[in-house]
Write a protein that holds these residues in place. Structure first.
Motif, PDB file in Angstrom:
ATOM      1  N   ASN A  66       0.831  -1.199   0.000  1.00  0.00           N
ATOM      2  CA  ASN A  66       0.000   0.000   0.000  1.00  0.00           C
ATOM      3  C   ASN A  66       0.868   1.253   0.000  1.00  0.00           C
ATOM      4  O   ASN A  66       0.566   2.234  -0.688  1.00  0.00           O
ATOM      5  N   GLY A  69       2.020   2.169  -3.460  1.00  0.00           N
ATOM      6  CA  GLY A  69       0.908   2.707  -4.252  1.00  0.00           C
ATOM      7  C   GLY A  69       0.514   4.106  -3.810  1.00  0.00           C
ATOM      8  O   GLY A  69       0.253   4.987  -4.640  1.00  0.00           O
ATOM      9  N   VAL A  70       0.480   4.310  -2.509  1.00  0.00           N
ATOM     10  CA  VAL A  70       0.147   5.642  -1.995  1.00  0.00           C
ATOM     11  C   VAL A  70       1.205   6.646  -2.460  1.00  0.00           C
ATOM     12  O   VAL A  70       0.882   7.756  -2.900  1.00  0.00           O
ATOM     13  N   GLY A  73       0.519   7.530  -6.006  1.00  0.00           N
ATOM     14  CA  GLY A  73      -0.632   8.443  -6.104  1.00  0.00           C
ATOM     15  C   GLY A  73      -0.281   9.849  -5.658  1.00  0.00           C
ATOM     16  O   GLY A  73      -0.683  10.841  -6.279  1.00  0.00           O
ATOM     17  N   ILE A  74       0.485   9.939  -4.599  1.00  0.00           N
ATOM     18  CA  ILE A  74       0.904  11.252  -4.106  1.00  0.00           C
ATOM     19  C   ILE A  74       1.724  11.980  -5.169  1.00  0.00           C
ATOM     20  O   ILE A  74       1.557  13.178  -5.399  1.00  0.00           O
ATOM     21  N   GLU A  76       1.489  11.674  -8.286  1.00  0.00           N
ATOM     22  CA  GLU A  76       0.600  12.085  -9.375  1.00  0.00           C
ATOM     23  C   GLU A  76       0.029  13.488  -9.115  1.00  0.00           C
ATOM     24  O   GLU A  76      -0.290  14.224 -10.048  1.00  0.00           O
ATOM     25  N   THR A  77      -0.051  13.888  -7.856  1.00  0.00           N
ATOM     26  CA  THR A  77      -0.573  15.225  -7.544  1.00  0.00           C
ATOM     27  C   THR A  77       0.536  16.276  -7.509  1.00  0.00           C
ATOM     28  O   THR A  77       0.305  17.400  -7.089  1.00  0.00           O
ATOM     29  N   LEU A  79       3.493  16.102  -5.814  1.00  0.00           N
ATOM     30  CA  LEU A  79       4.359  16.097  -4.627  1.00  0.00           C
ATOM     31  C   LEU A  79       5.543  15.154  -4.865  1.00  0.00           C
ATOM     32  O   LEU A  79       5.582  14.429  -5.857  1.00  0.00           O
TER      33      LEU A  79
ATOM     34  N   ARG B  61     -10.449  19.242 -11.019  1.00  0.00           N
ATOM     35  CA  ARG B  61     -11.344  18.140 -11.405  1.00  0.00           C
ATOM     36  C   ARG B  61     -11.391  17.063 -10.320  1.00  0.00           C
ATOM     37  O   ARG B  61     -10.440  16.913  -9.541  1.00  0.00           O
ATOM     38  N   ASP B 113      -6.990   9.095 -15.078  1.00  0.00           N
ATOM     39  CA  ASP B 113      -6.156   9.700 -14.036  1.00  0.00           C
ATOM     40  C   ASP B 113      -5.093   8.762 -13.477  1.00  0.00           C
ATOM     41  O   ASP B 113      -4.156   9.215 -12.823  1.00  0.00           O
ATOM     42  N   SER B 124      -4.602   1.734  -3.627  1.00  0.00           N
ATOM     43  CA  SER B 124      -3.542   2.518  -2.989  1.00  0.00           C
ATOM     44  C   SER B 124      -3.247   3.806  -3.752  1.00  0.00           C
ATOM     45  O   SER B 124      -3.037   4.858  -3.142  1.00  0.00           O
ATOM     46  N   THR B 125      -3.211   3.722  -5.072  1.00  0.00           N
ATOM     47  CA  THR B 125      -2.889   4.936  -5.822  1.00  0.00           C
ATOM     48  C   THR B 125      -3.998   5.972  -5.658  1.00  0.00           C
ATOM     49  O   THR B 125      -3.726   7.173  -5.560  1.00  0.00           O
ATOM     50  N   LEU B 127      -5.808   6.353  -3.016  1.00  0.00           N
ATOM     51  CA  LEU B 127      -5.639   6.934  -1.676  1.00  0.00           C
ATOM     52  C   LEU B 127      -4.489   7.933  -1.669  1.00  0.00           C
ATOM     53  O   LEU B 127      -4.557   8.970  -1.010  1.00  0.00           O
ATOM     54  N   GLY B 128      -3.444   7.616  -2.421  1.00  0.00           N
ATOM     55  CA  GLY B 128      -2.321   8.556  -2.529  1.00  0.00           C
ATOM     56  C   GLY B 128      -2.759   9.860  -3.195  1.00  0.00           C
ATOM     57  O   GLY B 128      -2.391  10.954  -2.753  1.00  0.00           O
ATOM     58  N   ILE B 129      -3.563   9.728  -4.243  1.00  0.00           N
ATOM     59  CA  ILE B 129      -4.066  10.936  -4.919  1.00  0.00           C
ATOM     60  C   ILE B 129      -4.914  11.755  -3.941  1.00  0.00           C
ATOM     61  O   ILE B 129      -4.748  12.972  -3.815  1.00  0.00           O
ATOM     62  N   TRP B 131      -4.832  11.767  -0.706  1.00  0.00           N
ATOM     63  CA  TRP B 131      -3.968  12.351   0.333  1.00  0.00           C
ATOM     64  C   TRP B 131      -3.258  13.584  -0.224  1.00  0.00           C
ATOM     65  O   TRP B 131      -3.200  14.638   0.424  1.00  0.00           O
ATOM     66  N   GLY B 132      -2.719  13.461  -1.437  1.00  0.00           N
ATOM     67  CA  GLY B 132      -1.979  14.571  -2.043  1.00  0.00           C
ATOM     68  C   GLY B 132      -2.866  15.779  -2.299  1.00  0.00           C
ATOM     69  O   GLY B 132      -2.454  16.920  -2.097  1.00  0.00           O
ATOM     70  N   LEU B 133      -4.097  15.529  -2.736  1.00  0.00           N
ATOM     71  CA  LEU B 133      -5.026  16.641  -2.982  1.00  0.00           C
ATOM     72  C   LEU B 133      -5.368  17.336  -1.669  1.00  0.00           C
ATOM     73  O   LEU B 133      -5.372  18.562  -1.586  1.00  0.00           O
ATOM     74  N   TYR B 135      -3.606  17.437   1.071  1.00  0.00           N
ATOM     75  CA  TYR B 135      -2.418  18.148   1.545  1.00  0.00           C
ATOM     76  C   TYR B 135      -2.292  19.498   0.850  1.00  0.00           C
ATOM     77  O   TYR B 135      -1.862  20.484   1.455  1.00  0.00           O
ATOM     78  N   GLN B 136      -2.702  19.542  -0.416  1.00  0.00           N
ATOM     79  CA  GLN B 136      -2.591  20.781  -1.187  1.00  0.00           C
ATOM     80  C   GLN B 136      -3.892  21.586  -1.163  1.00  0.00           C
ATOM     81  O   GLN B 136      -4.098  22.471  -1.985  1.00  0.00           O
ATOM     82  N   LYS B 166      -6.331   7.489   8.098  1.00  0.00           N
ATOM     83  CA  LYS B 166      -5.907   8.834   7.660  1.00  0.00           C
ATOM     84  C   LYS B 166      -7.105   9.749   7.381  1.00  0.00           C
ATOM     85  O   LYS B 166      -6.941  10.854   6.872  1.00  0.00           O
TER      86      LYS B 166
END
Lengths: 323, 278
Positions: A66, A69-70, A73-74, A76-77, A79, B61, B113, B124-125, B127-129, B131-133, B135-136, B166
């Motif tokens: 995980n 993957g996280v 994804g992070i 991708e934004t 960071l 988006r 996306d 997981s990806t 969730l990462g997206i 989290w990143g959104l 955070y920003q 989280k």
């Protein structure tokens, strides 16, 4: 530019302390830096970092798949994630996640694998990754870095922050031998020439670099003039330096804290076979698992000691002379 | 039926027809799951998701990660109908040099996306997206499609723990619970059981809905958006191969080949549905 220390001696700080210090510096200067870990923040001395930057520290718990993957994804934004866990779990346990979610998706993640190879000694065979470089080498466009000391580590962390792609950095948490002077900088994909020599070239990485230098110094007393190269970037490998070493010294020895299959020795062999054939001796784990023991003990049983390097050099020169 | 519902049902039928239009070139593809998720896709692209076909990378988006990546053609169909790229691209699915590979590819397809294909990883990806959104300080939602067979994967449950810990409340997962995986019924192969209850125990806000009732799906998404702390999951009870005449009643309908005659018959059925709704 890098400068080499006149004398090799143990560093004053552990690699993990330097890791934490540089991560703090990077986070302080760039709000996009995010640190992820899989429940071993304390083991890599990132606890202070996590308290100073709680919003930028993600402890995923014991779920490495995980975490990768996280991290993908992070990134991708926009960071910049640095994801750490022990090297076996940062690679073989999450191979598919690294392959698909990071590399194939063309995302931007730095993976830090600590305690590579025999530096995980007291945890035994389950934790001794002698295959991580091999696995990561198979991933297209991955960059693999193995710092020999904390100066290389610090520079690589700083440089990779602003680069894009998949970077795998394998590092011992403990004190290393200091090879380079403080403030040295390095070029990814270019090896470092530590000692000139005309009879043979020893190509090493990570904890084996200091031993390669010691072996070369001792061999000098036998009249053997060994060149020493620190191949801290294992992928992309410095083909030019290998070809030059082959042509100028005519024999090569590789020493790595890894299985000789698909690690540094294999990478060097590929270049030699394709572009500049020369006798080669590959030292490192001879296709076997690790076992419990301290680093000195494991160097002996895996035939990775200074004496083994010297024997490897003699063997390579003998092969050269018998051609 | 009000106008909103009619339009969403029409869009769902158009998505199904466009899937067949695309897969018609090779007369093969992951039909079952593409058809079962089409109504939910219609609700996302027809009503709930904030997207701009003219600006697929628009910062504000909402994001969509389709973790059951083999259903890429269904998502591509929705994107094509909405005008993210020319409809003709659909004819190239899985053909050499296509921009539309079988599994979702963010680097090739405008509007996709995240690259997916190895099951479980989209959890997981996504969730990462999310989290990143957060955070920003970007308020966008991250939608996530999972298959019920995909829930066999351990990574799904790693992510389930992570998301609630989280407090990723802008994650809205939709599980296409069509009760089947490649080899047969999920209850026989690896029984995922009551997924809503399971996710509730992982501290998610969980809802069960009829996955072919567009208004029920829309309402469930609106409920999910009201969550202040918890991530949401909507378990869509669906039929694998829904509204595709050559697939719906076939046991092995995960990946299928089909004939021109079967395709014509399926198109005729969908055309009738579209005519009724138009």
């Amino acid at each position: 530019m890098y400068q080499i220390c006149e004398e090799i001696k143990p560093e004053s700080k552990e690699m993990r302390e330097v890791f934490a210090q540089v991560m703090d510096e990077l986070a302080g200067s760039d709000g996009r830096v995010i640190y992820l870990d899989a429940d071993i923040i304390n083991s890599i001395k990132m606890t202070s970092f996590s308290k100073k930057y709680p919003q930028r520290t993600i402890d995923c718990g014991i779920q490495e798949a995980n975490m990768i993957g996280v991290a993908a994804g992070i990134s991708e934004t926009g960071l910049i994630p640095f994801a750490h866990t022990f090297a076996p779990f940062a690679t073989r346990r999450v191979m598919d996640q690294v392959f698909v979610s990071v590399a194939y998706a063309d995302l931007n993640v730095r993976i830090i694998g600590s305690d590579p190879g025999i530096t995980a000694g007291s945890n035994g065979g389950t934790h001794i990754p002698l295959e991580d470089i091999g696995m990561m080498r198979c991933i297209p466009n991955a960059t693999i870095i193995e710092p020999a000391d904390s100066n290389v580590l610090a520079d690589m962390l700083r440089q990779t922050k602003d680069l894009y792609g998949l970077y795998y950095i394998r590092l011992s948490r403990k004190k290393s031998e200091q090879i380079y002077k403080e403030g040295s900088t390095f070029t990814i994909g270019k090896s470092n020439l530590l000692r000139e020599g005309k009879d043979v070239t020893i190509i090493a990485s990570g904890i084996c670099v200091a031993d390669a230098c010691k072996a070369a110094a001792e061999l000098k007393q036998e009249g053997i003039d060994a060149r020493v190269i620190d191949m801290f970037t294992i992928k992309p490998i410095d083909r030019e330096a290998i070809i030059q070493a082959s042509k100028e010294t005519g024999a090569i020895v590789t020493i790595e804290n890894h299985n000789i299959i698909n690690g540094l020795g294999s990478a060097v062999a590929e270049v030699l076979c394709e572009d500049a054939p020369a006798p080669l001796v590959r030292l490192g784990a001879q296709d076997r698992f690790g076992e419990v023991g301290n680093v000195d003990y494991l160097k002996k049983v895996l035939h990775m000691s200074v004496e083994d390097i010297k024997n490897g050099v003699r063997k390579a020169i003998s092969k050269k002379n018998n051609q | 039926m009000d106008k909103v519902e009619r339009n969403l049902r029409l869009l769902a039928a158009q998505i199904r027809k466009t899937v067949l239009y695309g897969l018609g070139t090779s007369k093969a593809g992951h039909i079952g799951g593409a058809m079962s998720m089409s109504d939910a896709l219609a609700v996302l692209y027809g009503k709930e998701m904030k997207v701009d076909p003219n600006n697929p990378k628009w910062e504000e988006r909402d994001r969509l990660v389709v973790s059951k990546g083999h259903c890429g053609p269904a998502v591509y169909a929705a994107l094509a109908v909405k005008g993210f790229f020319p409809m003709e691209w659909m004819l190239t699915i899985n053909q050499p040099e296509t921009k539309l590979p079988s599994h979702c590819d963010k680097n090739k397809v405008p509007g996709i996306d995240m690259t997916t294909g190895s099951l479980g990883q989209g959890m997981s990806t996504a969730l990462g997206i999310a989290w990143g959104l957060r955070y920003q300080q970007n308020d966008a939602y991250t939608y996530l499609f999972l298959g019920d067979g995909e829930c066999d994967e351990g990574q799904v449950w790693e992510g389930a723990l992570f998301a609630s810990t989280k407090k990723l409340n802008h994650v809205i997962a939709l599980i296409d619970k069509n009760e089947k995986q490649l080899d047969g019924y999920t209850k026989d192969i690896c029984n995922v059981g009551d997924l809503a209850k399971k996710f509730e125990q992982f501290d998610w806000y969980a809802q069960d809905v009829d996955g072919h009732d567009v208004m029920a799906i829309a309402e469930a998404i609106e409920n999910a958006k009201k969550q202040n702390e918890k991530p949401s999951v909507i378990v869509l009870h669906t039929v694998k191969g829904k509204d595709c005449t050559f697939a719906e009643d076939v046991f092995y309908n995960h990946h299928m080949t089909f004939t021109q005659e079967q395709l014509d018959e399926a198109n005729q059925h969908l055309d009738q549905l579209i005519a009724k709704l138009s």
